[in-house]
Scaffold this motif. Structure first.
Motif, PDB file in Angstrom:
ATOM      1  N   PRO B 251      43.670  27.999  36.538  1.00 32.07           N
ATOM      2  CA  PRO B 251      42.934  29.129  36.407  1.00 32.07           C
ATOM      3  C   PRO B 251      43.891  29.712  35.102  1.00 32.07           C
ATOM      4  O   PRO B 251      44.892  29.886  35.352  1.00 32.07           O
ATOM      5  CB  PRO B 251      42.606  29.823  37.499  1.00 32.07           C
ATOM      6  CG  PRO B 251      42.790  28.941  38.514  1.00 32.07           C
ATOM      7  CD  PRO B 251      44.022  27.634  38.041  1.00 32.07           C
ATOM      8  N   ASN B 252      43.188  30.558  34.563  1.00 30.63           N
ATOM      9  CA  ASN B 252      43.756  31.250  33.384  1.00 30.63           C
ATOM     10  C   ASN B 252      43.956  32.685  33.613  1.00 30.63           C
ATOM     11  O   ASN B 252      44.513  33.660  32.758  1.00 30.63           O
ATOM     12  CB  ASN B 252      43.166  31.189  31.855  1.00 30.63           C
ATOM     13  CG  ASN B 252      41.573  31.495  31.934  1.00 30.63           C
ATOM     14  OD1 ASN B 252      41.426  32.510  32.572  1.00 30.63           O
ATOM     15  ND2 ASN B 252      41.101  31.045  30.900  1.00 30.63           N
ATOM     16  N   THR B 253      43.412  33.180  34.823  1.00 34.79           N
ATOM     17  CA  THR B 253      43.528  34.624  35.174  1.00 34.79           C
ATOM     18  C   THR B 253      44.647  34.783  36.416  1.00 34.79           C
ATOM     19  O   THR B 253      44.905  33.893  36.943  1.00 34.79           O
ATOM     20  CB  THR B 253      42.106  35.113  35.889  1.00 34.79           C
ATOM     21  OG1 THR B 253      41.864  34.087  36.995  1.00 34.79           O
ATOM     22  CG2 THR B 253      40.975  34.891  34.892  1.00 34.79           C
ATOM     23  N   GLN B 296      38.323  30.390  38.326  1.00 39.95           N
ATOM     24  CA  GLN B 296      38.262  31.189  37.104  1.00 39.95           C
ATOM     25  C   GLN B 296      37.155  32.069  36.990  1.00 39.95           C
ATOM     26  O   GLN B 296      37.473  33.102  36.569  1.00 39.95           O
ATOM     27  CB  GLN B 296      38.429  30.255  35.845  1.00 39.95           C
ATOM     28  CG  GLN B 296      39.079  30.541  34.673  1.00 39.95           C
ATOM     29  CD  GLN B 296      39.543  29.389  33.685  1.00 39.95           C
ATOM     30  OE1 GLN B 296      40.670  28.840  33.879  1.00 39.95           O
ATOM     31  NE2 GLN B 296      38.647  29.106  32.845  1.00 39.95           N
ATOM     32  N   LYS B 297      36.126  31.651  37.278  1.00 35.07           N
ATOM     33  CA  LYS B 297      34.714  32.545  37.051  1.00 35.07           C
ATOM     34  C   LYS B 297      34.844  33.566  38.288  1.00 35.07           C
ATOM     35  O   LYS B 297      34.722  34.587  37.982  1.00 35.07           O
ATOM     36  CB  LYS B 297      33.680  31.568  37.395  1.00 35.07           C
ATOM     37  CG  LYS B 297      32.563  32.245  36.824  1.00 35.07           C
ATOM     38  CD  LYS B 297      31.322  31.281  36.574  1.00 35.07           C
ATOM     39  CE  LYS B 297      30.222  32.278  36.084  1.00 35.07           C
ATOM     40  NZ  LYS B 297      28.868  30.997  35.965  1.00 35.07           N
ATOM     41  N   ARG B 300      37.653  36.498  37.453  1.00 36.08           N
ATOM     42  CA  ARG B 300      37.516  37.019  35.903  1.00 36.08           C
ATOM     43  C   ARG B 300      37.890  38.476  35.807  1.00 36.08           C
ATOM     44  O   ARG B 300      37.446  39.166  36.861  1.00 36.08           O
ATOM     45  CB  ARG B 300      36.162  36.879  35.506  1.00 36.08           C
ATOM     46  CG  ARG B 300      36.027  36.257  34.107  1.00 36.08           C
ATOM     47  CD  ARG B 300      34.725  36.010  33.742  1.00 36.08           C
ATOM     48  NE  ARG B 300      34.416  34.759  33.350  1.00 36.08           N
ATOM     49  CZ  ARG B 300      32.995  34.117  33.138  1.00 36.08           C
ATOM     50  NH1 ARG B 300      32.189  35.027  33.419  1.00 36.08           N
ATOM     51  NH2 ARG B 300      32.965  32.975  32.626  1.00 36.08           N
ATOM     52  N   THR B 301      38.435  39.107  34.785  1.00 37.56           N
ATOM     53  CA  THR B 301      38.820  40.337  34.677  1.00 37.56           C
ATOM     54  C   THR B 301      37.621  41.237  34.547  1.00 37.56           C
ATOM     55  O   THR B 301      36.844  40.776  33.738  1.00 37.56           O
ATOM     56  CB  THR B 301      39.943  40.604  33.521  1.00 37.56           C
ATOM     57  OG1 THR B 301      39.238  39.795  32.382  1.00 37.56           O
ATOM     58  CG2 THR B 301      41.187  39.987  33.835  1.00 37.56           C
ATOM     59  N   LYS B 302      37.832  42.344  35.021  1.00 39.49           N
ATOM     60  CA  LYS B 302      36.663  43.223  34.917  1.00 39.49           C
ATOM     61  C   LYS B 302      36.863  44.270  33.653  1.00 39.49           C
ATOM     62  O   LYS B 302      37.667  44.839  33.365  1.00 39.49           O
ATOM     63  CB  LYS B 302      36.566  44.357  36.075  1.00 39.49           C
ATOM     64  CG  LYS B 302      35.426  45.259  36.244  1.00 39.49           C
ATOM     65  CD  LYS B 302      35.403  46.148  37.397  1.00 39.49           C
ATOM     66  CE  LYS B 302      34.468  46.990  37.480  1.00 39.49           C
ATOM     67  NZ  LYS B 302      34.468  47.989  36.173  1.00 39.49           N
ATOM     68  N   PRO B 303      35.692  44.077  32.630  1.00 36.75           N
ATOM     69  CA  PRO B 303      35.957  44.725  31.570  1.00 36.75           C
ATOM     70  C   PRO B 303      36.255  46.096  31.620  1.00 36.75           C
ATOM     71  O   PRO B 303      35.541  46.805  32.431  1.00 36.75           O
ATOM     72  CB  PRO B 303      34.559  44.337  30.566  1.00 36.75           C
ATOM     73  CG  PRO B 303      34.205  42.883  31.342  1.00 36.75           C
ATOM     74  CD  PRO B 303      34.707  43.153  32.750  1.00 36.75           C
ATOM     75  N   PHE B 304      37.298  46.596  30.899  1.00 38.57           N
ATOM     76  CA  PHE B 304      37.547  47.980  30.799  1.00 38.57           C
ATOM     77  C   PHE B 304      36.218  49.033  30.154  1.00 38.57           C
ATOM     78  O   PHE B 304      35.850  48.909  29.450  1.00 38.57           O
ATOM     79  CB  PHE B 304      38.802  48.275  29.813  1.00 38.57           C
ATOM     80  CG  PHE B 304      39.400  49.733  29.950  1.00 38.57           C
ATOM     81  CD1 PHE B 304      40.007  50.122  30.882  1.00 38.57           C
ATOM     82  CD2 PHE B 304      39.110  50.498  28.892  1.00 38.57           C
ATOM     83  CE1 PHE B 304      40.476  51.668  30.813  1.00 38.57           C
ATOM     84  CE2 PHE B 304      39.506  51.843  28.702  1.00 38.57           C
ATOM     85  CZ  PHE B 304      40.516  52.164  29.701  1.00 38.57           C
ATOM     86  N   GLY B 305      35.828  49.787  31.313  1.00 39.60           N
ATOM     87  CA  GLY B 305      34.842  50.470  31.001  1.00 39.60           C
ATOM     88  C   GLY B 305      33.488  49.709  31.159  1.00 39.60           C
ATOM     89  O   GLY B 305      32.422  50.510  30.827  1.00 39.60           O
TER      90      GLY B 305
END
Lengths: 440, 309
Positions: B251-253, B296-297, B300-305
């Motif tokens: 995973p890339n996260t 990975q899915k 996933r990072t939570k988009p800022f805002g």
């Protein structure tokens, strides 16, 4: 509250012009002043071929709600009004003025007395000010929040996070008094009690200067920002100064913030005190192809070739010329292109620096994910874009991407990630348009 | 005047490339290579050289035959060859080594689309292939000091086979039986720290992987020596630092790397303690490779805002 750290990349600073005071270039022979140097409706020409104009004369009137007026930057004769293609790809009308070389100032340039809030907003509009950090959004529209009690903080952007660029640095050092006057105007007319000047900590001289200038002003604080690109990004700056997160689809004012570039503030203060609108710009001229890198003050509309000539020409053939810095700047195709309001640098690269990085297969290293300041997932966006999967792209929030360039900068395989994000945003927009039609 | 280049921003980029990253991995493996040469003698170098040459040639010829752009200069085939060799016993016949390397490159990597596209770690899958195809030579581990005699590996001993368990110090420096590159935990640690310092790998997977194995083997019967022997023997260090950190197959996260490490640790311990194979590192990483897209899915990072639609 400020609970987590936003990422970014450590770019080379290359700010070798930081100690060079800006030099004013002699009046150029011709200026090409586009009537659209802002986001919104283009200004409407109020002059015609053969008219005589002087510095500060209105030549383009603001049209509609989101627009900005345009003023003559030299004295002379209007040669013609012609279509020009800007580096953005847009074709716009431009006023081409043959200079008489005298730079005679217009009679209309005289101090303005500002009585209240409405007056102040009108003055900001008349000054021609647009977001000079690069975005070019009409400043009057941004400041016109109607209810000033919504403003919790005004953040003055002095981050100047792009490599090479030092024009804001020079503004903060050499025109600190104008910034002080600008801040006082905001305090008075917008009734702001909290002004924060955000400056990246690689500019200690600016931080010191601003702290000196505002030593007696209780409303103003100077905030030292980490030296990580992109501190000047609006959402990043708001988070790193007041700890607020601007939600998707909302404006900074929705979290009580207004962000204004330090040079934009100077334009407003100068207009109100002297009557001189935005007709000239301090820019950093640098890059490997430039003979004598320096900070230059040039009339808006000056041909880039005139500005480079003033900087000793090129020491090697320029292979790429940028409006702005290397992270977000726009490549121009022609040295006859004019200097625009929202330019803060001209960078000319020799053929070695212009060479793009070789694009090899993505190895899923995840560096783009690690470094995205807005916590997006560029590699996943790229894959979804390759499948033309608009739904997945919406879930991945590609629309939030501010195109700061961190992902593509840090990518070891040279993927054009920013460009893909742009295309993906377009794809999502088209998709929603179609969906809207089908449902409606 | 020559034409000006027009291209989308950004106009500068980091100097790092796939080649420079792979070169870093190769540098990080040098201590393990040197250790294997000291422990097992020159024949270890013969195995390593065979594996690397076969891997690179296989990729070169595959690309040539398929009319694909040549990719050998990215050095990833060298890394695969090295990692495979370091996972092999010293007495492995060279032809078997070559077959394994060709399998790793052609079947596991190139057929899936080459670098970055493979879902399973080529070196690990190659090793598992060899374990099945050449099981007698693959499991005959050699004790360094008496290299004709096959002996039980420390893991086999830990698993209950007859034999003497080397001291923890011997396990750490590599004075014990096992595959070429896995015996010296010390040399691998040096390489791993180099990769961390160079920013090539992140700490999450190696640390959570090793820690999970330690904690789980410790709670089995609260014997600290047993747990330490577990983490120092077998392929855990080479797996944790060099294989479970492979970009394409993990995973890339940040949190994905944590999940991956814990999952690898859990499967490794289950196989070691309850499975019929003494070692579970390869299988655990391969199994987790398969789960990678899902991990990975999920992480996933939570988009800022970002606001949920």
């Amino acid at each position: 509250m400020h609970i987590f750290k936003l990422n970014g990349v450590h770019v080379p600073h290359l700010k070798k012009t930081a100690a060079m005071k800006a030099v004013r270039i002699p009046a150029p022979q011709t200026v090409i002043i586009p009537l659209s140097m802002h986001i919104g409706t283009p200004a409407q020409a109020v002059v015609k071929a053969g008219d005589t104009v002087r510095v500060g004369d209105l030549i383009g009137q603001a049209e509609g709600n989101i627009s900005a007026p345009v003023h003559a930057s030299v004295s002379g004769t209007v040669k013609k009004i012609d279509k020009v293609v800007l580096a953005s790809g847009n074709t716009v009308d431009a006023v081409i003025i043959e200079s008489d070389g005298l730079m005679t100032v217009s009679d209309s340039v005289k101090p303005h007395s500002v009585a209240g809030y409405e007056d102040f907003i009108a003055a900001v509009r008349d000054s021609g000010a647009v977001g000079l950090g690069g975005a070019g959004f009409p400043t009057a529209v941004k400041l016109d929040v109607k209810d000033t009690s919504r403003i919790k903080a005004v953040i003055i952007n002095g981050a100047e996070c792009e490599p090479y660029i030092t024009s804001d640095t020079r503004t903060m050092l050499d025109d600190a008094d104008w910034i002080r006057k600008g801040a006082e105007l905001l305090e008075k007319h917008l009734r702001v009690k909290n002004i924060i000047i955000g400056i990246e900590k690689n500019k200690p001289e600016c931080i010191k200067k601003m702290r000196e200038v505002f030593a007696n002003d209780k409303a103003v604080t100077v905030k030292e920002l980490p030296s990580v690109y992109p501190q000047g990004g609006e959402k990043v700056l708001i988070y790193n100064t007041i700890g607020e997160i601007v939600p998707e689809g909302k404006l900074p004012i929705d979290v009580g913030a207004i962000v204004i570039n330090c040079t934009t503030l100077l334009v407003i203060a100068k207009y109100i005190e002297t009557g001189m609108p935005l007709v000239e710009k301090c820019i950093t001229v640098d890059g490997s192809a430039v003979n004598e890198p320096k900070n230059v003050i040039a009339p808006i509309g000056t041909k880039l070739s005139d500005i480079f000539d003033f900087c000793g020409g090129f020491k090697s053939e320029p292979a790429k010329v940028l409006y702005g810095g290397p992270m977000m700047g726009i490549a121009v195709s022609d040295l006859d292109a004019p200097l625009l309001k929202n330019n803060n640098a001209l960078i000319a690269f020799d053929s070695k620096d212009a060479e793009p990085k070789e694009n090899t297969a993505c190895i899923n290293c995840g560096k783009c994910v690690d470094h995205c300041p807005l916590r997006l997932n560029p590699v996943a966006i790229s894959k979804a874009f390759a499948r033309k999967d608009a739904d997945e792209l919406s879930v991945l929030k590609v629309n939030l991407c501010m195109e700061c360039g961190c992902c593509a900068y840090i990518c070891p395989t040279g993927q054009p990630l920013v460009q893909r994000n742009r295309l993906a945003k377009e794809l999502v927009r088209e998709h929603h348009k179609k969906e809207g039609k089908n449902n409606g | 005047m020559a034409k000006l280049t027009v291209s989308p921003s950004p106009h500068i980029a980091t100097a790092k490339t796939t080649t420079s990253i792979m070169a870093d991995v190769i540098v990080a493996l040098i201590p393990a290579i040197v250790a294997s040469a000291i422990i097992f003698g020159v024949k270890s170098l013969a195995v390593i050289a065979t594996s690397v040459v076969s891997a690179v040639l296989a990729e070169y010829i595959f690309n040539l035959c398929c009319g694909k752009k040549q990719t050998v200069k990215d050095l990833s085939a060298v890394v695969t060859g090295l990692l495979l060799a370091l996972n092999l016993p010293a007495n492995i016949p060279l032809w078997q080594t070559a077959v394994g390397a060709v399998f790793s490159i052609v079947v596991v990597k190139c057929l899936f689309g080459g670098i970055g596209q493979n879902f399973a770690n080529p070196a690990i899958t190659g090793r598992i292939f060899m374990l099945i195809a050449f099981s007698s030579t693959m499991t005959a581990s050699v004790f360094p000091k008496a290299d004709v005699v096959s002996t039980a590996t420390p893991l086999a001993v830990l698993g209950g086979q007859e034999g003497e368990l080397p001291s923890l110090v011997d396990l750490f420096i590599g004075n014990c039986g096992g595959a070429l590159g896995e015996v010296s935990a010390c040399a691998l640690l040096v390489g791993g720290i180099y990769l961390l310092a160079r920013g090539v790998i992140k700490w999450q997977t190696p640390i959570t992987y090793i820690l999970t194995v330690f904690v789980l083997t410790f709670i089995v019967d609260f014997d600290i020596n047993f747990a330490l022997a577990q983490i120092l023997s077998g392929g855990l260090f080479i797996g944790a630092f060099f294989m479970a950190t492979d970009y394409a197959t993990t995973p890339n996260t940040k949190w994905g790397k944590v999940v991956f490490g814990i999952g690898c640790g859990l499967i490794t311990v289950l196989i070691r303690l309850f499975g019929s194979y003494p070692e579970g590192v390869s299988f655990s990483i391969l199994l987790m490779n398969i789960l990678t897209p899902y991990i990975q899915k999920w992480t996933r990072t939570k988009p800022f805002g970002g606001v949920r639609a």
